[in-house]
Design an enzyme around this catalytic site. Structure first.
Site, PDB file in Angstrom:
ATOM      1  N   HIS A 116      -4.475   4.302  11.591  1.00  0.00           N
ATOM      2  CA  HIS A 116      -5.157   4.282  10.298  1.00  0.00           C
ATOM      3  C   HIS A 116      -6.495   3.523  10.316  1.00  0.00           C
ATOM      4  CE1 HIS A 116      -1.309   5.808   9.331  1.00  0.00           C
ATOM      5  NE2 HIS A 116      -0.714   4.682   9.010  1.00  0.00           N
ATOM      6  N   LYS A 132      -5.847  11.165   2.884  1.00  0.00           N
ATOM      7  CA  LYS A 132      -6.149  10.496   1.609  1.00  0.00           C
ATOM      8  C   LYS A 132      -7.506  10.998   1.120  1.00  0.00           C
ATOM      9  CE  LYS A 132      -3.577   6.239   2.583  1.00  0.00           C
ATOM     10  NZ  LYS A 132      -2.513   6.151   1.581  1.00  0.00           N
ATOM     11  N   LYS A 149      -2.216  -5.433  -2.370  1.00  0.00           N
ATOM     12  CA  LYS A 149      -2.269  -4.165  -1.637  1.00  0.00           C
ATOM     13  C   LYS A 149      -3.670  -3.601  -1.817  1.00  0.00           C
ATOM     14  CE  LYS A 149      -0.246   0.454  -1.240  1.00  0.00           C
ATOM     15  NZ  LYS A 149      -0.119   0.523   0.213  1.00  0.00           N
ATOM     16  N   LYS A 157       1.260  -7.228   6.731  1.00  0.00           N
ATOM     17  CA  LYS A 157       2.304  -7.062   5.719  1.00  0.00           C
ATOM     18  C   LYS A 157       2.480  -8.401   5.004  1.00  0.00           C
ATOM     19  CE  LYS A 157       4.667  -3.129   7.564  1.00  0.00           C
ATOM     20  NZ  LYS A 157       4.050  -2.108   6.716  1.00  0.00           N
ATOM     21  N   ASP A 192      -1.939  11.798  10.887  1.00  0.00           N
ATOM     22  CA  ASP A 192      -2.235  10.425  10.488  1.00  0.00           C
ATOM     23  C   ASP A 192      -2.487  10.527   8.996  1.00  0.00           C
ATOM     24  OD1 ASP A 192      -3.526   8.109   9.636  1.00  0.00           O
ATOM     25  OD2 ASP A 192      -4.309   7.714  11.638  1.00  0.00           O
ATOM     26  N   HIS A 193      -1.548  10.060   8.191  1.00  0.00           N
ATOM     27  CA  HIS A 193      -1.653  10.376   6.757  1.00  0.00           C
ATOM     28  C   HIS A 193      -2.892   9.748   6.119  1.00  0.00           C
ATOM     29  CE1 HIS A 193       0.307   6.458   6.045  1.00  0.00           C
ATOM     30  NE2 HIS A 193      -0.078   6.554   4.805  1.00  0.00           N
TER      31      HIS A 193
HETATM   32  C1  BG6 Z   1       2.538   3.761   7.863  1.00  0.00           C
HETATM   33  C2  BG6 Z   1       3.061   2.516   8.502  1.00  0.00           C
HETATM   34  O1  BG6 Z   1       1.940   4.598   8.812  1.00  0.00           O
HETATM   35  O2  BG6 Z   1       1.576   3.411   6.874  1.00  0.00           O
HETATM   36  C3  BG6 Z   1       3.672   1.590   7.458  1.00  0.00           C
HETATM   37  O3  BG6 Z   1       4.055   2.856   9.452  1.00  0.00           O
HETATM   38  C4  BG6 Z   1       2.680   1.319   6.356  1.00  0.00           C
HETATM   39  O4  BG6 Z   1       4.085   0.366   8.058  1.00  0.00           O
HETATM   40  C5  BG6 Z   1       2.090   2.620   5.824  1.00  0.00           C
HETATM   41  O5  BG6 Z   1       3.365   0.643   5.324  1.00  0.00           O
HETATM   42  C6  BG6 Z   1       0.956   2.340   4.864  1.00  0.00           C
HETATM   43  O6  BG6 Z   1       0.580   3.527   4.244  1.00  0.00           O
HETATM   44  P1  BG6 Z   1      -0.078   3.503   2.807  1.00  0.00           P
HETATM   45  O7  BG6 Z   1      -0.419   4.925   2.553  1.00  0.00           O
HETATM   46  O8  BG6 Z   1       0.945   2.943   1.862  1.00  0.00           O
HETATM   47  O9  BG6 Z   1      -1.273   2.603   2.898  1.00  0.00           O
END
Ligand code: BG6
Length: 489
Positions: free
Chosen positions: A242, A184, A333, A328, A179-180
């Site tokens: 997330h 962060k 952002k 979205k 889970d990226h």
């Molecule tokens: C991804 C989603 O996991 O995270 C995307 O699939 C989303 O839809 C993205 O845009 C958002 O990541 P970040 O790091 O740009 O907030």
């Protein structure tokens, strides 16, 4: 990274966006910083026929574009010979055998291996099975680990089935569900803010906190990902992973140790305490024009925005509402967590303004962009008798850590996987608890009596119903990270 064995990083789906935008740039940065193993190879696998040189050129272009700040020609020249490409369809057993042959020749003996599944999720089961049948998961002369991209399943049942299948080939200690958001810097810093300081934790509970908000807003629309997104929607795409991960970091109890088991135990514990969400505590909406995007069904009901109200049934958080929203095509952002504290129990001042108009203290954790932490509090307006104004103490990474470029999440996560540290990855029970929170909402939304999907104008903060969700508790959405001091509610 001292290790006698060489390490191979094998990327399945190497022709996809993720590889040249994120993975190879992250590995390049690790190399640049001297953090890669002494001996390593990165092998790309995909169906397209490419030579090793073609692959290197593509990866160089990607790294130059997406890691512009750190790109150095000489470093690249030293890094490029570590890149290799082997074509094939990993869902075909014969191609997997050929890939194993290529790796074995290339490695020339025992080696560690990190497999990265950067392919469409419906291919995960077959590729994992093929890794199993070709003996590529066995740790008999080096470790074997697998990183699995999100989405891990599309609901609780499919996540359980996928866990079962992956466990039939790999042991849990070999599995890294990514889970990226957890990679962060600012998400990792939540635990440091809470547990490397003494001043926050004593007030981090129901006695002092009156509500918590998690906002992950994006300005981008669905773009070219409609094929995936129209099936997924915002709840699966953003909340299941997330947003709930951020919530877990903010609400978990202090782990006894800073290791994968202790951290994940605490996350599972707090996530398990989330009360089933009532449909009246949910809002879903779709931005105008979504259905006209290529790949979206013309009558699609897929939400691109959602807001939820949650409760955590434990001693620390009983009675504190948690609001989460994400969407979205929104106005700005921003990913942020805002903790708002209770009002003072008694105001002794002779206030020219209504005491209720005082802004309560808020702590905003700015995950991105403009990473930092802001604390807002009241100060006496100079040259007045008792008028106050909200002021801010702000910590910005860009000022305090001027010399450091905040690394991309994938850099941290790939390094941790290479080091065998699964702290920032989602465990099997955790992924099931997460789906267990989301599933009933998805089911509730399918119910014919559920409130319909509403619409919102792109470039706004979503539908009015999202504002109503917090307004009915006497609150409003706050923007502690983007300087909107209008939040008095
Ligand atoms: C991804 C989603 O996991 O995270 C995307 O699939 C989303 O839809 C993205 O845009 C958002 O990541 P970040 O790091 O740009 O907030």
């Amino acid at each position: 990274m001292a290790n006698d064995l060489s390490t191979t990083i094998l990327i399945f789906g190497a022709s996809g966006d993720l590889t040249h935008r994120k993975l190879v740039p992250a590995l390049y940065n690790l190399f640049h910083k001297g953090r890669m193993p002494e001996r390593f190879s990165i092998v790309g696998n995909a169906r397209s026929t490419l030579s090793h040189e073609d692959f290197r050129t593509q990866m160089r272009d990607g790294t130059q574009t997406f890691s512009a700040e750190t790109f150095d020609k000489d470093v690249w020249e030293a890094f490029a010979p570590h890149l290799w490409y082997h074509p094939g369809d990993a869902t075909k057993p014969d191609d997997m055998t050929s890939l194993e042959g290529f790796l074995a020749d290339h490695e020339g003996g025992h080696a560690n291996r990190l497999y990265y599944l950067s392919v469409a999720p419906f291919l995960y089961p077959t590729i994992v099975e093929n890794l199993g049948t070709s003996g590529m998961a066995k740790e008999d002369g080096g470790w074997r680990r697998i990183i699995i991209e999100k989405p891990f399943g599309t609901d609780l049942a499919s996540a359980k089935a996928l866990n079962k299948l992956v466990h039939s080939v790999f042991d849990e200690h070999q599995i890294y569900r990514i889970d990226h958001y957890l990679g962060k810097e600012t998400a990792q810093n939540i635990l440091f803010l809470r547990f490397a300081n003494t001043i926050f934790e004593p007030i981090w509970n129901r006695n002092y906190v009156d509500n918590v908000q998690v906002t992950v807003a994006e300005t981008v629309d669905v773009g070219h990902r409609a094929g995936y997104y129209d099936q997924a929607g915002v709840l699966r795409d953003m909340f299941q992973n997330h947003l709930l991960q951020l919530l877990a970091l903010v609400t978990m109890e202090p782990p006894a140790a800073f290791n994968a088991t202790a951290l994940r135990n605490e996350k599972v514990k707090v996530l398990s305490a989330i009360r089933p969400v009532q449909i009246e505590d949910t809002v879903r909406a779709q931005y105008d024009g979504y259905c006209r995007a290529e790949g979206v069904a013309p009558d699609s009901q897929t939400p691109t925005f959602a807001a939820l109200r949650l409760h955590i049934d434990n001693w620390r958080w009983q009675g504190v509402p948690f609001y989460m929203r994400s969407g979205k095509a929104l106005a700005t952002k921003t990913s942020q967590i805002r903790i708002r504290f209770r009002r003072p129990p008694h105001l002794m001042f002779n206030l020219p303004q209504d005491g209720e108009a005082f802004a309560p203290n808020t702590l905003s954790i700015c995950v991105q962009p403009d990473e930092g932490i802001h604390l807002s509090f009241e100060a006496k307006l100079p040259d007045s008798t008792s008028e106050t104004r909200s002021v801010e103490m702000e910590f910005h990474y860009r000022d305090s850590f001027e010399e450091v470029i905040i690394p991309e999440a994938y850099e941290r996560l790939l390094l941790d996987a290479l080091l065998g540290d699964a702290s920032l990855f989602t465990r099997s029970d955790e992924i099931e608890v997460l789906w267990g929170i989301i599933d009933p909402i998805l089911q509730g939304w399918n119910n014919p009596d559920a409130p319909a999907v509403t619409s919102y104008t792109p470039g706004t903060w979503g539908p009015d119903t999202a504002d109503d969700l917090v307004k009915r508790d006497g609150f409003s959405w706050g923007q502690g990270c983007i300087h909107d001091h209008e939040d008095k509610a």
